[in-house]
Design a protein around this motif. Sequence first.
Motif, mmCIF file in Angstrom:
data_model
loop_
_atom_site.group_PDB
_atom_site.id
_atom_site.type_symbol
_atom_site.label_atom_id
_atom_site.label_comp_id
_atom_site.label_asym_id
_atom_site.label_seq_id
_atom_site.Cartn_x
_atom_site.Cartn_y
_atom_site.Cartn_z
ATOM 1 N N LEU A 22 0.212 11.109 -10.807
ATOM 2 C CA LEU A 22 -0.473 12.389 -10.983
ATOM 3 C C LEU A 22 0.525 13.520 -11.220
ATOM 4 N N THR A 23 1.724 13.408 -10.631
ATOM 5 C CA THR A 23 2.739 14.438 -10.904
ATOM 6 C C THR A 23 3.180 14.340 -12.362
ATOM 7 N N TRP A 71 0.730 4.137 -2.848
ATOM 8 C CA TRP A 71 0.598 5.582 -2.616
ATOM 9 C C TRP A 71 1.719 6.351 -3.322
ATOM 10 N N SER A 81 0.835 -1.207 0.000
ATOM 11 C CA SER A 81 0.000 0.000 0.000
ATOM 12 C C SER A 81 0.867 1.253 0.000
ATOM 13 N N ALA A 82 2.018 1.193 0.689
ATOM 14 C CA ALA A 82 2.923 2.353 0.666
ATOM 15 C C ALA A 82 3.420 2.593 -0.762
ATOM 16 N N ILE A 95 0.720 6.724 -6.779
ATOM 17 C CA ILE A 95 -0.239 7.835 -6.966
ATOM 18 C C ILE A 95 0.523 9.149 -7.113
ATOM 19 N N LEU A 96 1.489 9.361 -6.199
ATOM 20 C CA LEU A 96 2.285 10.600 -6.232
ATOM 21 C C LEU A 96 2.960 10.742 -7.595
ATOM 22 N N TRP A 101 1.687 20.072 -24.290
ATOM 23 C CA TRP A 101 0.668 19.751 -25.292
ATOM 24 C C TRP A 101 0.030 21.009 -25.886
ATOM 25 N N LEU A 102 -0.122 22.034 -25.063
ATOM 26 C CA LEU A 102 -0.677 23.290 -25.575
ATOM 27 C C LEU A 102 0.477 24.146 -26.077
ATOM 28 N N SER A 154 1.439 13.253 -14.765
ATOM 29 C CA SER A 154 0.364 13.728 -15.642
ATOM 30 C C SER A 154 0.543 15.215 -15.948
ATOM 31 N N ASP A 155 1.159 15.941 -15.020
ATOM 32 C CA ASP A 155 1.478 17.353 -15.266
ATOM 33 C C ASP A 155 2.643 17.470 -16.256
ATOM 34 N N TYR A 156 3.768 16.795 -15.949
ATOM 35 C CA TYR A 156 4.974 16.963 -16.786
ATOM 36 C C TYR A 156 4.750 16.453 -18.203
ATOM 37 N N THR A 193 1.995 16.335 -19.951
ATOM 38 C CA THR A 193 1.067 17.078 -20.813
ATOM 39 C C THR A 193 1.369 18.576 -20.853
ATOM 40 N N ARG A 194 2.419 19.009 -20.168
ATOM 41 C CA ARG A 194 2.645 20.451 -20.052
ATOM 42 C C ARG A 194 2.912 21.102 -21.406
#
Lengths: 555, 98
Positions: free
Chosen positions: B84-85, B77, B73-74, B80-81, B94-95, B87-89, B91-92
């Motif tokens: 989702l982080t 988690w 579980s650790a 997850i960190l 893309w625009l 997901s920012d880098y 797609t940054r």
Amino acid sequence: MEEFETPKPPHTNYINAEYGLKSWLLTRDHKRIALLYLGAISFYFFIGSLYAMAIRLELLTPQADLVQSSTYNKMFTQHGIIMVFFFLIPAIPATLGNFLVPMMIGAKDLAFPRINLLSWYIYMVGGLITIYALLAGGVDTGWTFYVPYSTTFSNSYVIATGVGIFISGFSSILTGLNFIVTIHTMRAPGMTWFRLPLFIWAHYATSLIMILGTPVVAVTILLVALERLAHIGIFDPAAGGDPILFQHLFWFYSHPAVYIMVLPAMGVVSELIANFSRKNIFGYKFIAFSSLAIAVFGFLVWGHHLFVSGQSVYAGMIFSFLSFAVAIPSAIKVFNWTATLYKGSISYDTPMLYALGFIGLFTIGGMTGLFLASLATDVHLSDTYFIVAHFHYIMVGGTLLAYLGGLHYWWPKISGRMYPEGWGRFSALVVFVGFNLTFSPQFVLGYMGMPRRYHTYPADMVSWQVLHVLSTAGASILGVGLLIPLCYLVWSMRYGPIAAANPWNLPGLEWQTASPPPTENFLTTPVVTTEAYQFAAPEHKEVVGKFERQKPAGT
Amino acid sequence: MSEHIVHPRVYLTIFLALMLGTGLTVLAAFRDFPGPLNAIVALTIAVVKATLVILYFMHVRYSSRLIWLIIGSALFWLAILFALTISDYWTRTWLPPL
């Protein structure tokens, strides 16, 4: 309540079992450790409140007439650091949780009593290092320590403060660990998972966040220190790093930290609503599982703090959706509490007034959070007083009110004395009025564009000053409302009427032992045969004054 | 919980493996690999070392399923960190910039 016993010769309890400073400083009794925490967090709350008073005074007028900009930066930073890390996070778990988790499940103590005491010492060491940093010169980064200001430009005591927070984090981890092991292994015979009071479910969920989240903020603070000392470049674009990475790491903990503050508060409110409505709580399992859902979803939403920081707009869309999702389990709780009230025998004692206040204020805080979870409106509202108002509605209107409600509710158990009910109700109303007057004008100020963290504003913005004056007046009322309980609770410890073992006439396990409880909590291990919040059927009730109570056996 | 006795030779072997990993990290730092390989090589060595510490020094290899669940579980988690982080880098760019 009118259920006072005539004074009896004092029984041996956890307070009078041993005397002397050493007996307190080396105690392994969870109830005494809870009181050590109570004293410590009250001290930090007082310090944090002094900063709040100075901030509100400064904002009374448009110009800077109390402090300079640099001093003001330190004031709001230190207000935030003290209140978040040293009051709000430990407030309910370390005091009420420490006192009540073993008692509510029928255990003699927490699973690791020595680790429990260790957690208090770690908390004190962390807190005192932070106080040293404040006295030595203070820190001016904001409680969020955003880079590159905190790593490169700030000339204040960033590392010393960081060390204090880093150390105190271990106290939080140890408390969470202790709760989880205790709840898993030390429940009384018959205390199945679905017979646990909802206060226990809330603390279980909180403990998961403490254990899974706190190490991340510790690592983040360590990276800030390394960046500041050795320029390792992890947050510096010139060296291949990224300042937004700091925000990701910081908010991965610090958003769930809000749930460390508010989940235990929800646990308190579940107890108060059910018990002061004299009704089995509506949707027990939904409330229990919504605590776990909040703990899990709470880890998926941190990016809404980064909508205007340069985060990818696509990631922003994901985080926006997830932030809306976390509103669902919170709403489940609010609806279930409200449904519990329906047709209940509601009594408006002080704890219930705080609980009802919580429901209203938490709902406003939660709903305004949705404004901030929306990508477009967040652009307008980010870094304004709207955000300040929003999170104070959650943290003060939510956590502080629940903490005060819980403190009053369990005060007879903790101290063995009743507090003066009239003063209690009066102060609860003063706190409610003062709080709303302080923070509701800030929603309007923020919407109108007043940025947070500024101590001056244009002199020709008369409406801004009017709102600031209202807010400062409200803060004064709130301050008075908080001083009144301080006075009468201290008074009641010596002069309050002696409380019965079960002054509220409730079925919870903690009320089935003496007030104050003996060191081992229960003289014989209780056996649980019913679910939580089981009140007597009408034929077994009698009316005493304006309250219903269970008929004594044999009548 | 039953105690598993680990022979000191196992600890010594793991210690030497960790030292070897440290040496490899230093060596790799002085070599410039093509493309993104610098980070991949360094992180691979770090993950192998961390796994050895968790399995042997923290006794997880000899522990109950409950401990494995907690470790799992650790790591979940942590995933997850990272997810989702990233997901920012990811797609940054893309625009197109305005």
